[in-house]
Design a protein around this motif. Structure first.
Motif, PDB file in Angstrom:
ATOM      1  N   TYR A 121      32.241  39.817  41.028  1.00  0.00           N
ATOM      2  CA  TYR A 121      32.592  38.992  42.192  1.00  0.00           C
ATOM      3  C   TYR A 121      34.052  39.214  42.583  1.00  0.00           C
ATOM      4  CZ  TYR A 121      32.671  34.884  45.235  1.00  0.00           C
ATOM      5  OH  TYR A 121      32.769  34.041  46.326  1.00  0.00           O
ATOM      6  N   ASN A 122      34.927  39.188  41.573  1.00  0.00           N
ATOM      7  CA  ASN A 122      36.359  39.348  41.851  1.00  0.00           C
ATOM      8  C   ASN A 122      36.678  40.735  42.414  1.00  0.00           C
ATOM      9  OD1 ASN A 122      36.831  36.786  41.000  1.00  0.00           O
ATOM     10  ND2 ASN A 122      37.511  37.343  38.942  1.00  0.00           N
ATOM     11  N   GLN A 123      35.935  41.738  41.935  1.00  0.00           N
ATOM     12  CA  GLN A 123      36.150  43.103  42.431  1.00  0.00           C
ATOM     13  C   GLN A 123      35.866  43.183  43.927  1.00  0.00           C
ATOM     14  OE1 GLN A 123      33.231  44.922  40.086  1.00  0.00           O
ATOM     15  NE2 GLN A 123      34.546  45.130  38.296  1.00  0.00           N
ATOM     16  N   SER A 124      34.811  42.487  44.329  1.00  0.00           N
ATOM     17  CA  SER A 124      34.448  42.506  45.751  1.00  0.00           C
ATOM     18  C   SER A 124      35.580  41.894  46.587  1.00  0.00           C
ATOM     19  CB  SER A 124      33.163  41.732  45.990  1.00  0.00           C
ATOM     20  OG  SER A 124      32.148  42.280  45.187  1.00  0.00           O
TER      21      SER A 124
ATOM     22  N   GLU B 105      38.724  41.836  45.733  1.00  0.00           N
ATOM     23  CA  GLU B 105      39.840  42.798  45.707  1.00  0.00           C
ATOM     24  C   GLU B 105      39.604  43.920  46.717  1.00  0.00           C
ATOM     25  OE1 GLU B 105      40.504  44.301  41.733  1.00  0.00           O
ATOM     26  OE2 GLU B 105      40.806  42.262  40.992  1.00  0.00           O
ATOM     27  N   LEU B 106      38.347  44.364  46.757  1.00  0.00           N
ATOM     28  CA  LEU B 106      37.984  45.453  47.673  1.00  0.00           C
ATOM     29  C   LEU B 106      38.262  45.031  49.117  1.00  0.00           C
ATOM     30  CD1 LEU B 106      36.450  48.069  48.556  1.00  0.00           C
ATOM     31  CD2 LEU B 106      34.329  46.839  48.201  1.00  0.00           C
TER      32      LEU B 106
ATOM     33  N   ASP C 237      44.999  48.058  53.882  1.00  0.00           N
ATOM     34  CA  ASP C 237      45.237  49.495  54.121  1.00  0.00           C
ATOM     35  C   ASP C 237      44.451  50.053  55.305  1.00  0.00           C
ATOM     36  OD1 ASP C 237      46.778  49.373  51.884  1.00  0.00           O
ATOM     37  OD2 ASP C 237      45.308  50.322  50.543  1.00  0.00           O
TER      38      ASP C 237
ATOM     39  N   VAL D  28      32.845  47.705  55.273  1.00  0.00           N
ATOM     40  CA  VAL D  28      32.912  47.372  53.838  1.00  0.00           C
ATOM     41  C   VAL D  28      32.121  46.096  53.566  1.00  0.00           C
ATOM     42  CG1 VAL D  28      34.462  46.625  51.974  1.00  0.00           C
ATOM     43  CG2 VAL D  28      35.103  48.547  53.438  1.00  0.00           C
TER      44      VAL D  28
ATOM     45  N   ARG E  22      42.089  44.703  49.685  1.00  0.00           N
ATOM     46  CA  ARG E  22      42.771  46.000  49.736  1.00  0.00           C
ATOM     47  C   ARG E  22      42.443  46.735  51.044  1.00  0.00           C
ATOM     48  NH1 ARG E  22      42.312  48.921  44.325  1.00  0.00           N
ATOM     49  NH2 ARG E  22      44.195  47.829  43.783  1.00  0.00           N
ATOM     50  N   THR E  23      41.179  46.691  51.436  1.00  0.00           N
ATOM     51  CA  THR E  23      40.773  47.378  52.670  1.00  0.00           C
ATOM     52  C   THR E  23      41.422  46.707  53.882  1.00  0.00           C
ATOM     53  OG1 THR E  23      38.658  47.784  51.603  1.00  0.00           O
ATOM     54  CG2 THR E  23      38.767  48.277  53.930  1.00  0.00           C
TER      55      THR E  23
END
Lengths: 384, 379
Positions: A137-140, A142-143, A150, A158, A146-147
């Motif tokens: 869940y946390n990775q999503s 972060e993704l 950037d 995404v 970050r997107t």
């Protein structure tokens, strides 16, 4: 003559109540105990979701709604089994339940930022599953963050990708009938029962030697050939012990409803073969030397228990550990080979590997029988 | 003193079974202590064994294998399908993965509907699902970063970095255990205590209690109370010697002694040993034939150990078994061990110790009553 002697030896065998009691009670009592202890673990473990307490450290309705929808939507690959059994609690309540591992396996805390964190009591498979959920869940998040920073122009793609449920894995299940690893304990129990059959045939040597028992002295002065006496003793012992083992096996299969996997007649035939290994082992030991029968019993119990402990009677994974470090032990240990024969029938059916175990059992039984007969024949006594 | 000395003379006859049970206990403890001894001072995910066949050899498959290797143990070597089945069944590995040729290219193009990583697992073992979740996380993240406009190298790096991060997980146990080896070793000690004491004291007491011997000693000038005292003393001495011997072996194998928790464990072991000794004395009053001692030793020791959570942790055994196990001293031995492991002090385990002793006293009283009844009946 043979049938006459066999009939009498069978009477002797079936009247040896103490031996029959122990050979039968062992698998019946321990089998029942194993059934109580391990009978439902496999199914429960498969179907039981990981007990998880969820604590919201935020009042943000969007965060609460998103998290609930994510956590409640998690399921195993089969789609029908829930991954987590969720309780929404205050932290103090959850913490109290966490200390009692039975009630909750971990606490997922939801922060105001939407990030999840996990409190657990100790490392373990359940904790790893919960950690996977939290990290995923946390990775999503972060993704997305970050997107957004950037490449904001790709953010919609995404998010759409994350919402799309794409699987990259084709799940396959292990071959075999019953994949319950706790079945190993029952295999070891059957090996133990088969090898304990040796305690019955141990008496054959004792009964046929004039210097070891009164029955032996009487048998030696009679016109019966010693080999005939031993052969009938062996056959009767095999019949009695096989009947006992088959009764124990039928009890496990039809009363306790243990699914041994594989073809039922073949399972029963394997048990009969296993009984042959036990009876021939006892026949061989019984004909070695002229030391006391109690000492021979001690040797047999030692061989049986050491063999069964190495085949997984006390610790189910023992056979696998030995296969990794010293596979020859499992190839030579009769208890491990008997256990492997039942395992092969369950997992692979009556193929080449099962045939190897059958050949080993027949081979080792033949060796024991021949050695027993040779040792029994050569004995001669001082004459006046 | 003659009874005391005779006790040990008879005991010597059982040296084969004593050596055997001691060897089994030591062998099991040695093997198990070498298998698992992880601590829990910090969180670490459970590492699974994996066998991976990479038919693709693309950057995607290499990235996946590298990621899985960070959190799991990848077994190298060529295995037959039978060996793979064995490893999966005995949970030596959790998954057997086959990455098909062309998978990497299909993944980068977003067309993996027909080309997937084959994952074989034991459906009943959750570890297999756990690895599949890790893989899906990796694919989802990498794919997400690719859609976000990053290169595969960047996507792979970000995915691995965030998947390896376990800062969000913390262990909240009051006393975190740095090394569990002492618990693994002492967890299996009750099997040694039960088998050694049962195969040492039990047959000797049965032989002293046999009808013919009882009658002979009954008409001798040796007082009955003195005989009982000497037998009790000899049983206590045997219990003491064997227990101390097992404690020394277990402490040497675990590499821990005289720490606070070690003392608590020793108290637990001593209480269990006393309880087992009382149980044996009680059983010896049941007019059992000495030949049955070996069978009873196996039956009692195996049942007590399985139902008491000695061989298989209490968390794994079924509820019915647990309910039955609560009537056995081994269950409370395991419970006390668990509490010591979680950092509890003497006050927290005292009830477990008392329940063990209560079991022993209760059985002893029943045994003595049966013995008294038998004597009266014989008179």
């Amino acid at each position: 003559m043979f049938m006459n002697l066999l009939g009498k030896q069978l009477k002797l065998g079936f009247r040896d109540k103490s031996n029959i009691f122990w050979t039968l009670m062992f698998p019946v009592l321990l089998g029942t105990l194993f059934y109580i202890a391990f009978g439902s673990i496999y199914d429960t473990f498969l179907q039981e979701p990981v007990k998880t307490a969820v604590v919201f450290e935020t009042d943000n309705p969007e965060v609460i709604s998103n998290t609930k929808s994510f956590l409640e939507g998690l399921s195993l690959n089969d789609g029908s089994t829930k991954l987590l059994d969720i309780s929404y609690l205050e932290y103090s309540e959850a913490e109290a339940l966490l200390k009692d591992d039975e009630k909750v396996n971990g606490i997922i805390k939801v922060a105001d930022t939407g990030r999840l964190s996990l409190d657990i009591y100790s490392n373990g498979v359940r904790s790893t599953i919960q950690q996977n959920v939290v990290t995923s869940y946390n990775q999503s998040l972060e993704l997305i963050e970050r997107t957004a920073k950037d490449h904001p122009e790709n953010l919609a793609d995404v998010i759409a990708g994350l919402q799309k449920d794409t699987s990259h894995i084709a799940a396959k299940s292990l071959v075999g009938d019953n994949k319950d690893p706790f079945l190993t304990y029952f295999y070891s129990l059957l090996s133990m029962t088969a090898l304990f059959a040796s305690l019955s045939s141990l008496k054959i040597g004792n009964r046929s030697q004039a210097n070891m028992s009164a029955v032996g002295a009487r048998a030696n002065v009679s016109p019966v050939r010693r080999m005939m006496f031993q052969a009938t003793g062996f056959v009767s012992s095999y019949i009695v012990q096989t009947v006992v083992l088959e009764i124990a096996l039928l009890y496990m299969m039809f009363v306790l409803k243990i699914n041994f996997g594989g073809d039922k007649p073949l399972i029963l035939a394997t048990a009969a073969l296993a009984s042959l290994v036990g009876v021939s082992l006892g026949f061989f030991i019984g004909n070695i030397g002229s030391f006391r029968i109690e000492k021979k019993e001690g040797i047999l119990v030692a061989v049986t228990l050491v063999g069964c402990s190495l085949s997984g009677l006390m610790y189910g994974d023992m056979k696998a550990i030995i296969t990794e470090h010293c596979p020859i032990v499992n190839k030579l240990n009769p208890a491990a080979v008997i256990s492997d024969a039942f395992y092969c029938l369950n997992m692979f059916g009556p193929g080449e590997r099962y045939l190897q175990t059958v050949i080993f059992m027949l081979g080792i039984s033949s060796v024991f029988i021949i050695l027993g007969l040779v040792l029994g024949r050569k004995v001669s006594y001082d004459s006046v | 003193m003659i009874v005391f000395k005779t006790f040990f003379k008879v005991l010597k006859e059982y040296k084969v079974s004593l050596i055997m049970y001691l060897s089994i206990t030591i062998a099991v403890i040695c093997i198990l202590s070498s298998v698992g001894s992880g601590g829990n001072t910090a969180y670490s995910s459970i590492s699974q064994g994996l066998v991976i066949v990479d038919n693709d050899r693309s950057e995607v498959s290499k990235g996946l294998i590298s990621y899985l290797g960070n959190v799991n143990t990848i077994l190298e070597g060529d295995y037959t399908s039978d060996q793979i089945t064995d490893m999966l069944y005995y949970t030596r590995i959790s998954n057997y993965l086959v990455i098909p040729e062309g998978f990497g290219a299909a993944f980068l193009e977003g067309k993996t509907s027909n080309l997937k990583v084959e994952s074989t697992k034991n459906a009943g073992a959750r570890m297999g699902y756990s690895v599949e979740t890790e893989m899906e996380s990796y694919f989802r993240l990498t794919s997400g970063y690719l859609k976000g406009g990053y290169s595969f190298a960047e996507a792979d790096s970000f995915a691995r970095e965030s998947l390896a991060n376990t800062d969000d997980v913390q262990i909240v146990a009051e006393n975190k255990v740095a090394d569990e080896k002492v618990f693994v070793v002492f967890q299996y000690l009750p099997y040694g205590i039960l088998t050694l004491l049962l195969s040492a004291i039990f047959p000797v007491l049965l032989r002293f209690g046999s009808s013919l011997l009882s009658k002979r000693t009954g008409i001798s000038s040796y007082p009955a109370y003195k005989k009982q005292t000497m037998l009790t003393l000899a049983s206590a001495t045997t219990t003491g010697i064997f227990t101390v011997f097992l404690i020394i072996i277990a402490s040497s194998l675990s590499g821990e002694a005289f720490s606070d928790r070690w003392w608590l464990i020793i108290i637990d072991v001593l209480v269990l040993a006393v309880t087992v000794a009382m149980t044996i004395v009680a059983l010896s009053n049941f007019r059992i034939k000495p030949e049955a001692a070996s069978g009873i030793t196996n039956l009692v020791s195996l049942s007590f150990c399985f139902l008491g959570g000695i061989f298989v942790p209490l968390e794994y055994i079924g509820n019915t078994a647990k309910a039955i196990g609560q009537f056995l001293p081994t269950y409370w031995y395991s419970e006390a061990m668990q509490r010591i492991k979680n950092g509890s002090g003497f006050g927290d385990i005292v009830n477990c110790l008392l329940i063990q002793l209560m079991f022993g006293i209760m059985i002893l009283v029943i045994g003595l009553l049966v013995g008294k009844h038998n004597v009266k009946k014989a008179e």
